[in-house]
Design a protein around this motif. Structure first.
Motif, PDB file in Angstrom:
ATOM      1  N   CYS A  71       0.874  -1.174   0.000  1.00 63.89           N
ATOM      2  CA  CYS A  71       0.000   0.000   0.000  1.00 63.89           C
ATOM      3  C   CYS A  71       0.911   1.225   0.000  1.00 63.89           C
ATOM      4  CB  CYS A  71      -0.912   0.007   1.228  1.00 63.89           C
ATOM      5  SG  CYS A  71      -2.042   1.413   1.305  1.00 63.89           S
ATOM      6  N   GLN A  75      -1.916   6.307  -0.476  1.00 64.69           N
ATOM      7  CA  GLN A  75      -3.112   5.640   0.032  1.00 64.69           C
ATOM      8  C   GLN A  75      -3.016   5.418   1.542  1.00 64.69           C
ATOM      9  OE1 GLN A  75      -1.673   4.340  -2.931  1.00 64.69           O
ATOM     10  NE2 GLN A  75      -3.212   5.429  -4.134  1.00 64.69           N
ATOM     11  N   VAL A  91      -9.181  -5.752   1.575  1.00 62.80           N
ATOM     12  CA  VAL A  91      -8.456  -4.785   0.766  1.00 62.80           C
ATOM     13  C   VAL A  91      -9.027  -4.761  -0.647  1.00 62.80           C
ATOM     14  CG1 VAL A  91      -6.363  -5.202   2.120  1.00 62.80           C
ATOM     15  CG2 VAL A  91      -6.656  -6.371  -0.069  1.00 62.80           C
ATOM     16  N   VAL A 108      -2.448  -2.310  -3.225  1.00 63.11           N
ATOM     17  CA  VAL A 108      -3.652  -1.978  -2.457  1.00 63.11           C
ATOM     18  C   VAL A 108      -3.994  -0.490  -2.581  1.00 63.11           C
ATOM     19  CG1 VAL A 108      -4.656  -1.929  -0.149  1.00 63.11           C
ATOM     20  CG2 VAL A 108      -3.203  -3.858  -0.836  1.00 63.11           C
ATOM     21  N   GLU A 109      -5.260  -0.223  -2.844  1.00 65.65           N
ATOM     22  CA  GLU A 109      -5.745   1.154  -2.940  1.00 65.65           C
ATOM     23  C   GLU A 109      -6.666   1.531  -1.782  1.00 65.65           C
ATOM     24  OE1 GLU A 109      -7.619   1.458  -6.720  1.00 65.65           O
ATOM     25  OE2 GLU A 109      -5.824   0.855  -7.835  1.00 65.65           O
TER      26      GLU A 109
END
Length: 268
Positions: A71, A75, A91, A108-109
């Motif tokens: 991540c 973010q 996620v 991952v956003e």
């Protein structure tokens, strides 16, 4: 005739394509991005590692498999809670290959805790940290002046809380001097304004007590009072301060060292 058959067999043989490692990895990465974009995955966190760059690296696992996740800082800065080993997360992101190592991972956003709200989890994590630092100890809280002459109020100038406080204190203590520092009490920028108010009163040394007040609300409405920077500003304030009572399960500011709680204000 036999030579013609051999020539035909030779011509029909498939052409052999030899891929480089980089070509193969790039092709696989493209396929993963196309097929696994904007997906949701649930799993338990392990090997959590926050980098000095601000990026978060961790693994999501279940009973049968594991997948690496990253991540990025942009973010991660938006997270209200802190991931940790053993925590179950959901996620959202895209799957691709980190080509230098040939490892697939989830970029991952968005992250949210499984089974509990992000703000509630952040509240519990912050509460544990403050307890470990001893900021809830009664011994660290100083007594309020018996009859303060000057009170600095930090609250919204348009809310019901300020009207109630001014009306009741004026009636009970007509000689009391009230100084209002207007702030937002919820939403973006609210915590920053409250910190500025506490620093102002502490620097000017013009009041005996600081009253930080607002009405009730949801945990989202009250979140400005739980931010880390506000906790530090409260502890460093030279003046004593109190909070107008709000549900203790939703706000930590009234539990930290230095504050005392203002008795419930009633119109009687």
């Amino acid at each position: 005739m036999a030579e013609k058959i051999k020539q035909l067999e030779f011509n029909l043989a498939p052409e052999r394509k030899i891929w480089s490692v980089a070509e193969l990895t790039s092709r696989i990465s493209g396929l993963l991005v196309t097929q696994f974009s904007n997906i949701w995955v649930e799993g338990e966190v392990s090997n959590f590692h926050p980098a000095t760059s601000g990026h978060l690296y961790f693994t999501l696992k279940d009973a049968k498999a594991a997948v690496k996740c990253v991540c990025f800082r942009s973010q991660a800065m938006r997270l209200k809670f802190r991931p940790e080993d053993g925590l179950k997360l959901i996620v959202r992101g895209s799957v691709s290959v980190y080509e230098p190592r040939g490892e697939y991972q989830i970029y991952v956003e968005h992250i949210e805790p499984a089974g509990v709200g992000a703000l509630q989890l952040a509240f519990e994590q912050l509460k544990k940290r403050l307890e470990a630092e001893g900021l809830f100890d009664e011994a660290r809280k100083k007594p309020l002046p018996l009859l303060p002459r000057r009170i600095g109020m930090v609250t919204s100038p348009t809310g019901a809380a300020v009207r109630d406080i001014v009306r009741i204190l004026r009636r009970r203590f007509p000689n009391l001097h009230l100084i209002l520092y207007p702030v937002r009490v919820q939403g973006d920028g609210a915590a920053q304004e409250i910190v500025a108010a506490l620093k102002y009163f502490s620097r000017k040394k013009m009041v005996d007590v600081i009253l930080l007040a607002r009405g009730g609300g949801s945990i989202e409405d009250l979140w400005a009072f739980n931010e880390e920077r506000l906790r530090h500003a409260r502890y460093q304030s030279s003046a004593e301060w109190v909070t107008k009572p709000i549900s203790q399960s939703r706000i930590l500011s009234r539990m930290c060292a230095r504050p005392r709680h203002l008795p419930q204000l009633r119109s009687s």
